[in-house]
Design an enzyme around this catalytic site. Sequence first.
Site, mmCIF file in Angstrom:
data_model
loop_
_atom_site.group_PDB
_atom_site.id
_atom_site.type_symbol
_atom_site.label_atom_id
_atom_site.label_comp_id
_atom_site.label_asym_id
_atom_site.label_seq_id
_atom_site.Cartn_x
_atom_site.Cartn_y
_atom_site.Cartn_z
ATOM 1 N N HIS A 174 0.855 -1.181 0.000
ATOM 2 C CA HIS A 174 0.000 0.000 0.000
ATOM 3 C C HIS A 174 0.895 1.236 0.000
ATOM 4 O O HIS A 174 2.024 1.207 0.516
ATOM 5 C CB HIS A 174 -0.888 0.019 1.242
ATOM 6 C CG HIS A 174 -1.934 -1.042 1.265
ATOM 7 N ND1 HIS A 174 -3.003 -1.003 2.116
ATOM 8 C CD2 HIS A 174 -2.073 -2.190 0.543
ATOM 9 C CE1 HIS A 174 -3.772 -2.060 1.917
ATOM 10 N NE2 HIS A 174 -3.218 -2.800 0.974
ATOM 11 N N GLU A 176 0.918 3.864 1.749
ATOM 12 C CA GLU A 176 1.357 4.276 3.077
ATOM 13 C C GLU A 176 2.543 3.440 3.554
ATOM 14 O O GLU A 176 3.524 3.970 4.098
ATOM 15 C CB GLU A 176 0.232 4.137 4.109
ATOM 16 C CG GLU A 176 -0.996 4.943 3.802
ATOM 17 C CD GLU A 176 -2.070 4.129 3.092
ATOM 18 O OE1 GLU A 176 -1.758 3.491 2.054
ATOM 19 O OE2 GLU A 176 -3.218 4.151 3.552
ATOM 20 N N CYS A 191 -6.214 1.839 5.794
ATOM 21 C CA CYS A 191 -6.810 0.575 6.202
ATOM 22 C C CYS A 191 -6.236 0.211 7.587
ATOM 23 O O CYS A 191 -5.297 0.855 8.067
ATOM 24 C CB CYS A 191 -6.486 -0.511 5.175
ATOM 25 S SG CYS A 191 -4.754 -1.052 5.198
ATOM 26 N N CYS A 210 -2.359 -0.233 7.563
ATOM 27 C CA CYS A 210 -1.592 1.006 7.405
ATOM 28 C C CYS A 210 -1.755 1.922 8.615
ATOM 29 O O CYS A 210 -0.798 2.597 9.019
ATOM 30 C CB CYS A 210 -2.001 1.718 6.121
ATOM 31 S SG CYS A 210 -1.549 0.778 4.643
#
Length: 143
Positions: free
Chosen positions: A47, A49, A77, A80
């Site tokens: 991801h 992040e 999410c 993260c």
Amino acid sequence: MELALGLAREAAQTGEVPVGAVVLGPDGAVLARAGNRTETDHDAAAHAEMIALRAAAARIGNARLVACDLVVTLEPCPMCAAAAGLFRIRRVVFGAYDPKGGGVEHGPRIYDAPGAQHRPEVIGGLREAECADLLKRFFAARR
């Protein structure tokens, strides 16, 4: 957020879900930036992040990003959000809310959990409409 939006747009052009993230240092300088790379890297944890947080820590040579801010186009999410806490991010700023998959203002609300070891300041909804529209257009084109 403008930089994060640009990274999200770039991610969309490569078939990635359009999410961009930027880590800012204590002085506001960009330490790291990334767009989603889950499909490109064949890595479900790639991801934006996660990539940006790891790169910022490597750049400053410290696993703690104290006094640093994470700016991301979509509510992080749970994975993260937890990572931002572990990295000791000072502030999480995000654009679009994610009622289905978010982990900050929705779902498990990671920072509100009794066991949360670090609770960054959270600012949600920055340029929300623009961030949400980018995601809506991306998914509409795939249906």
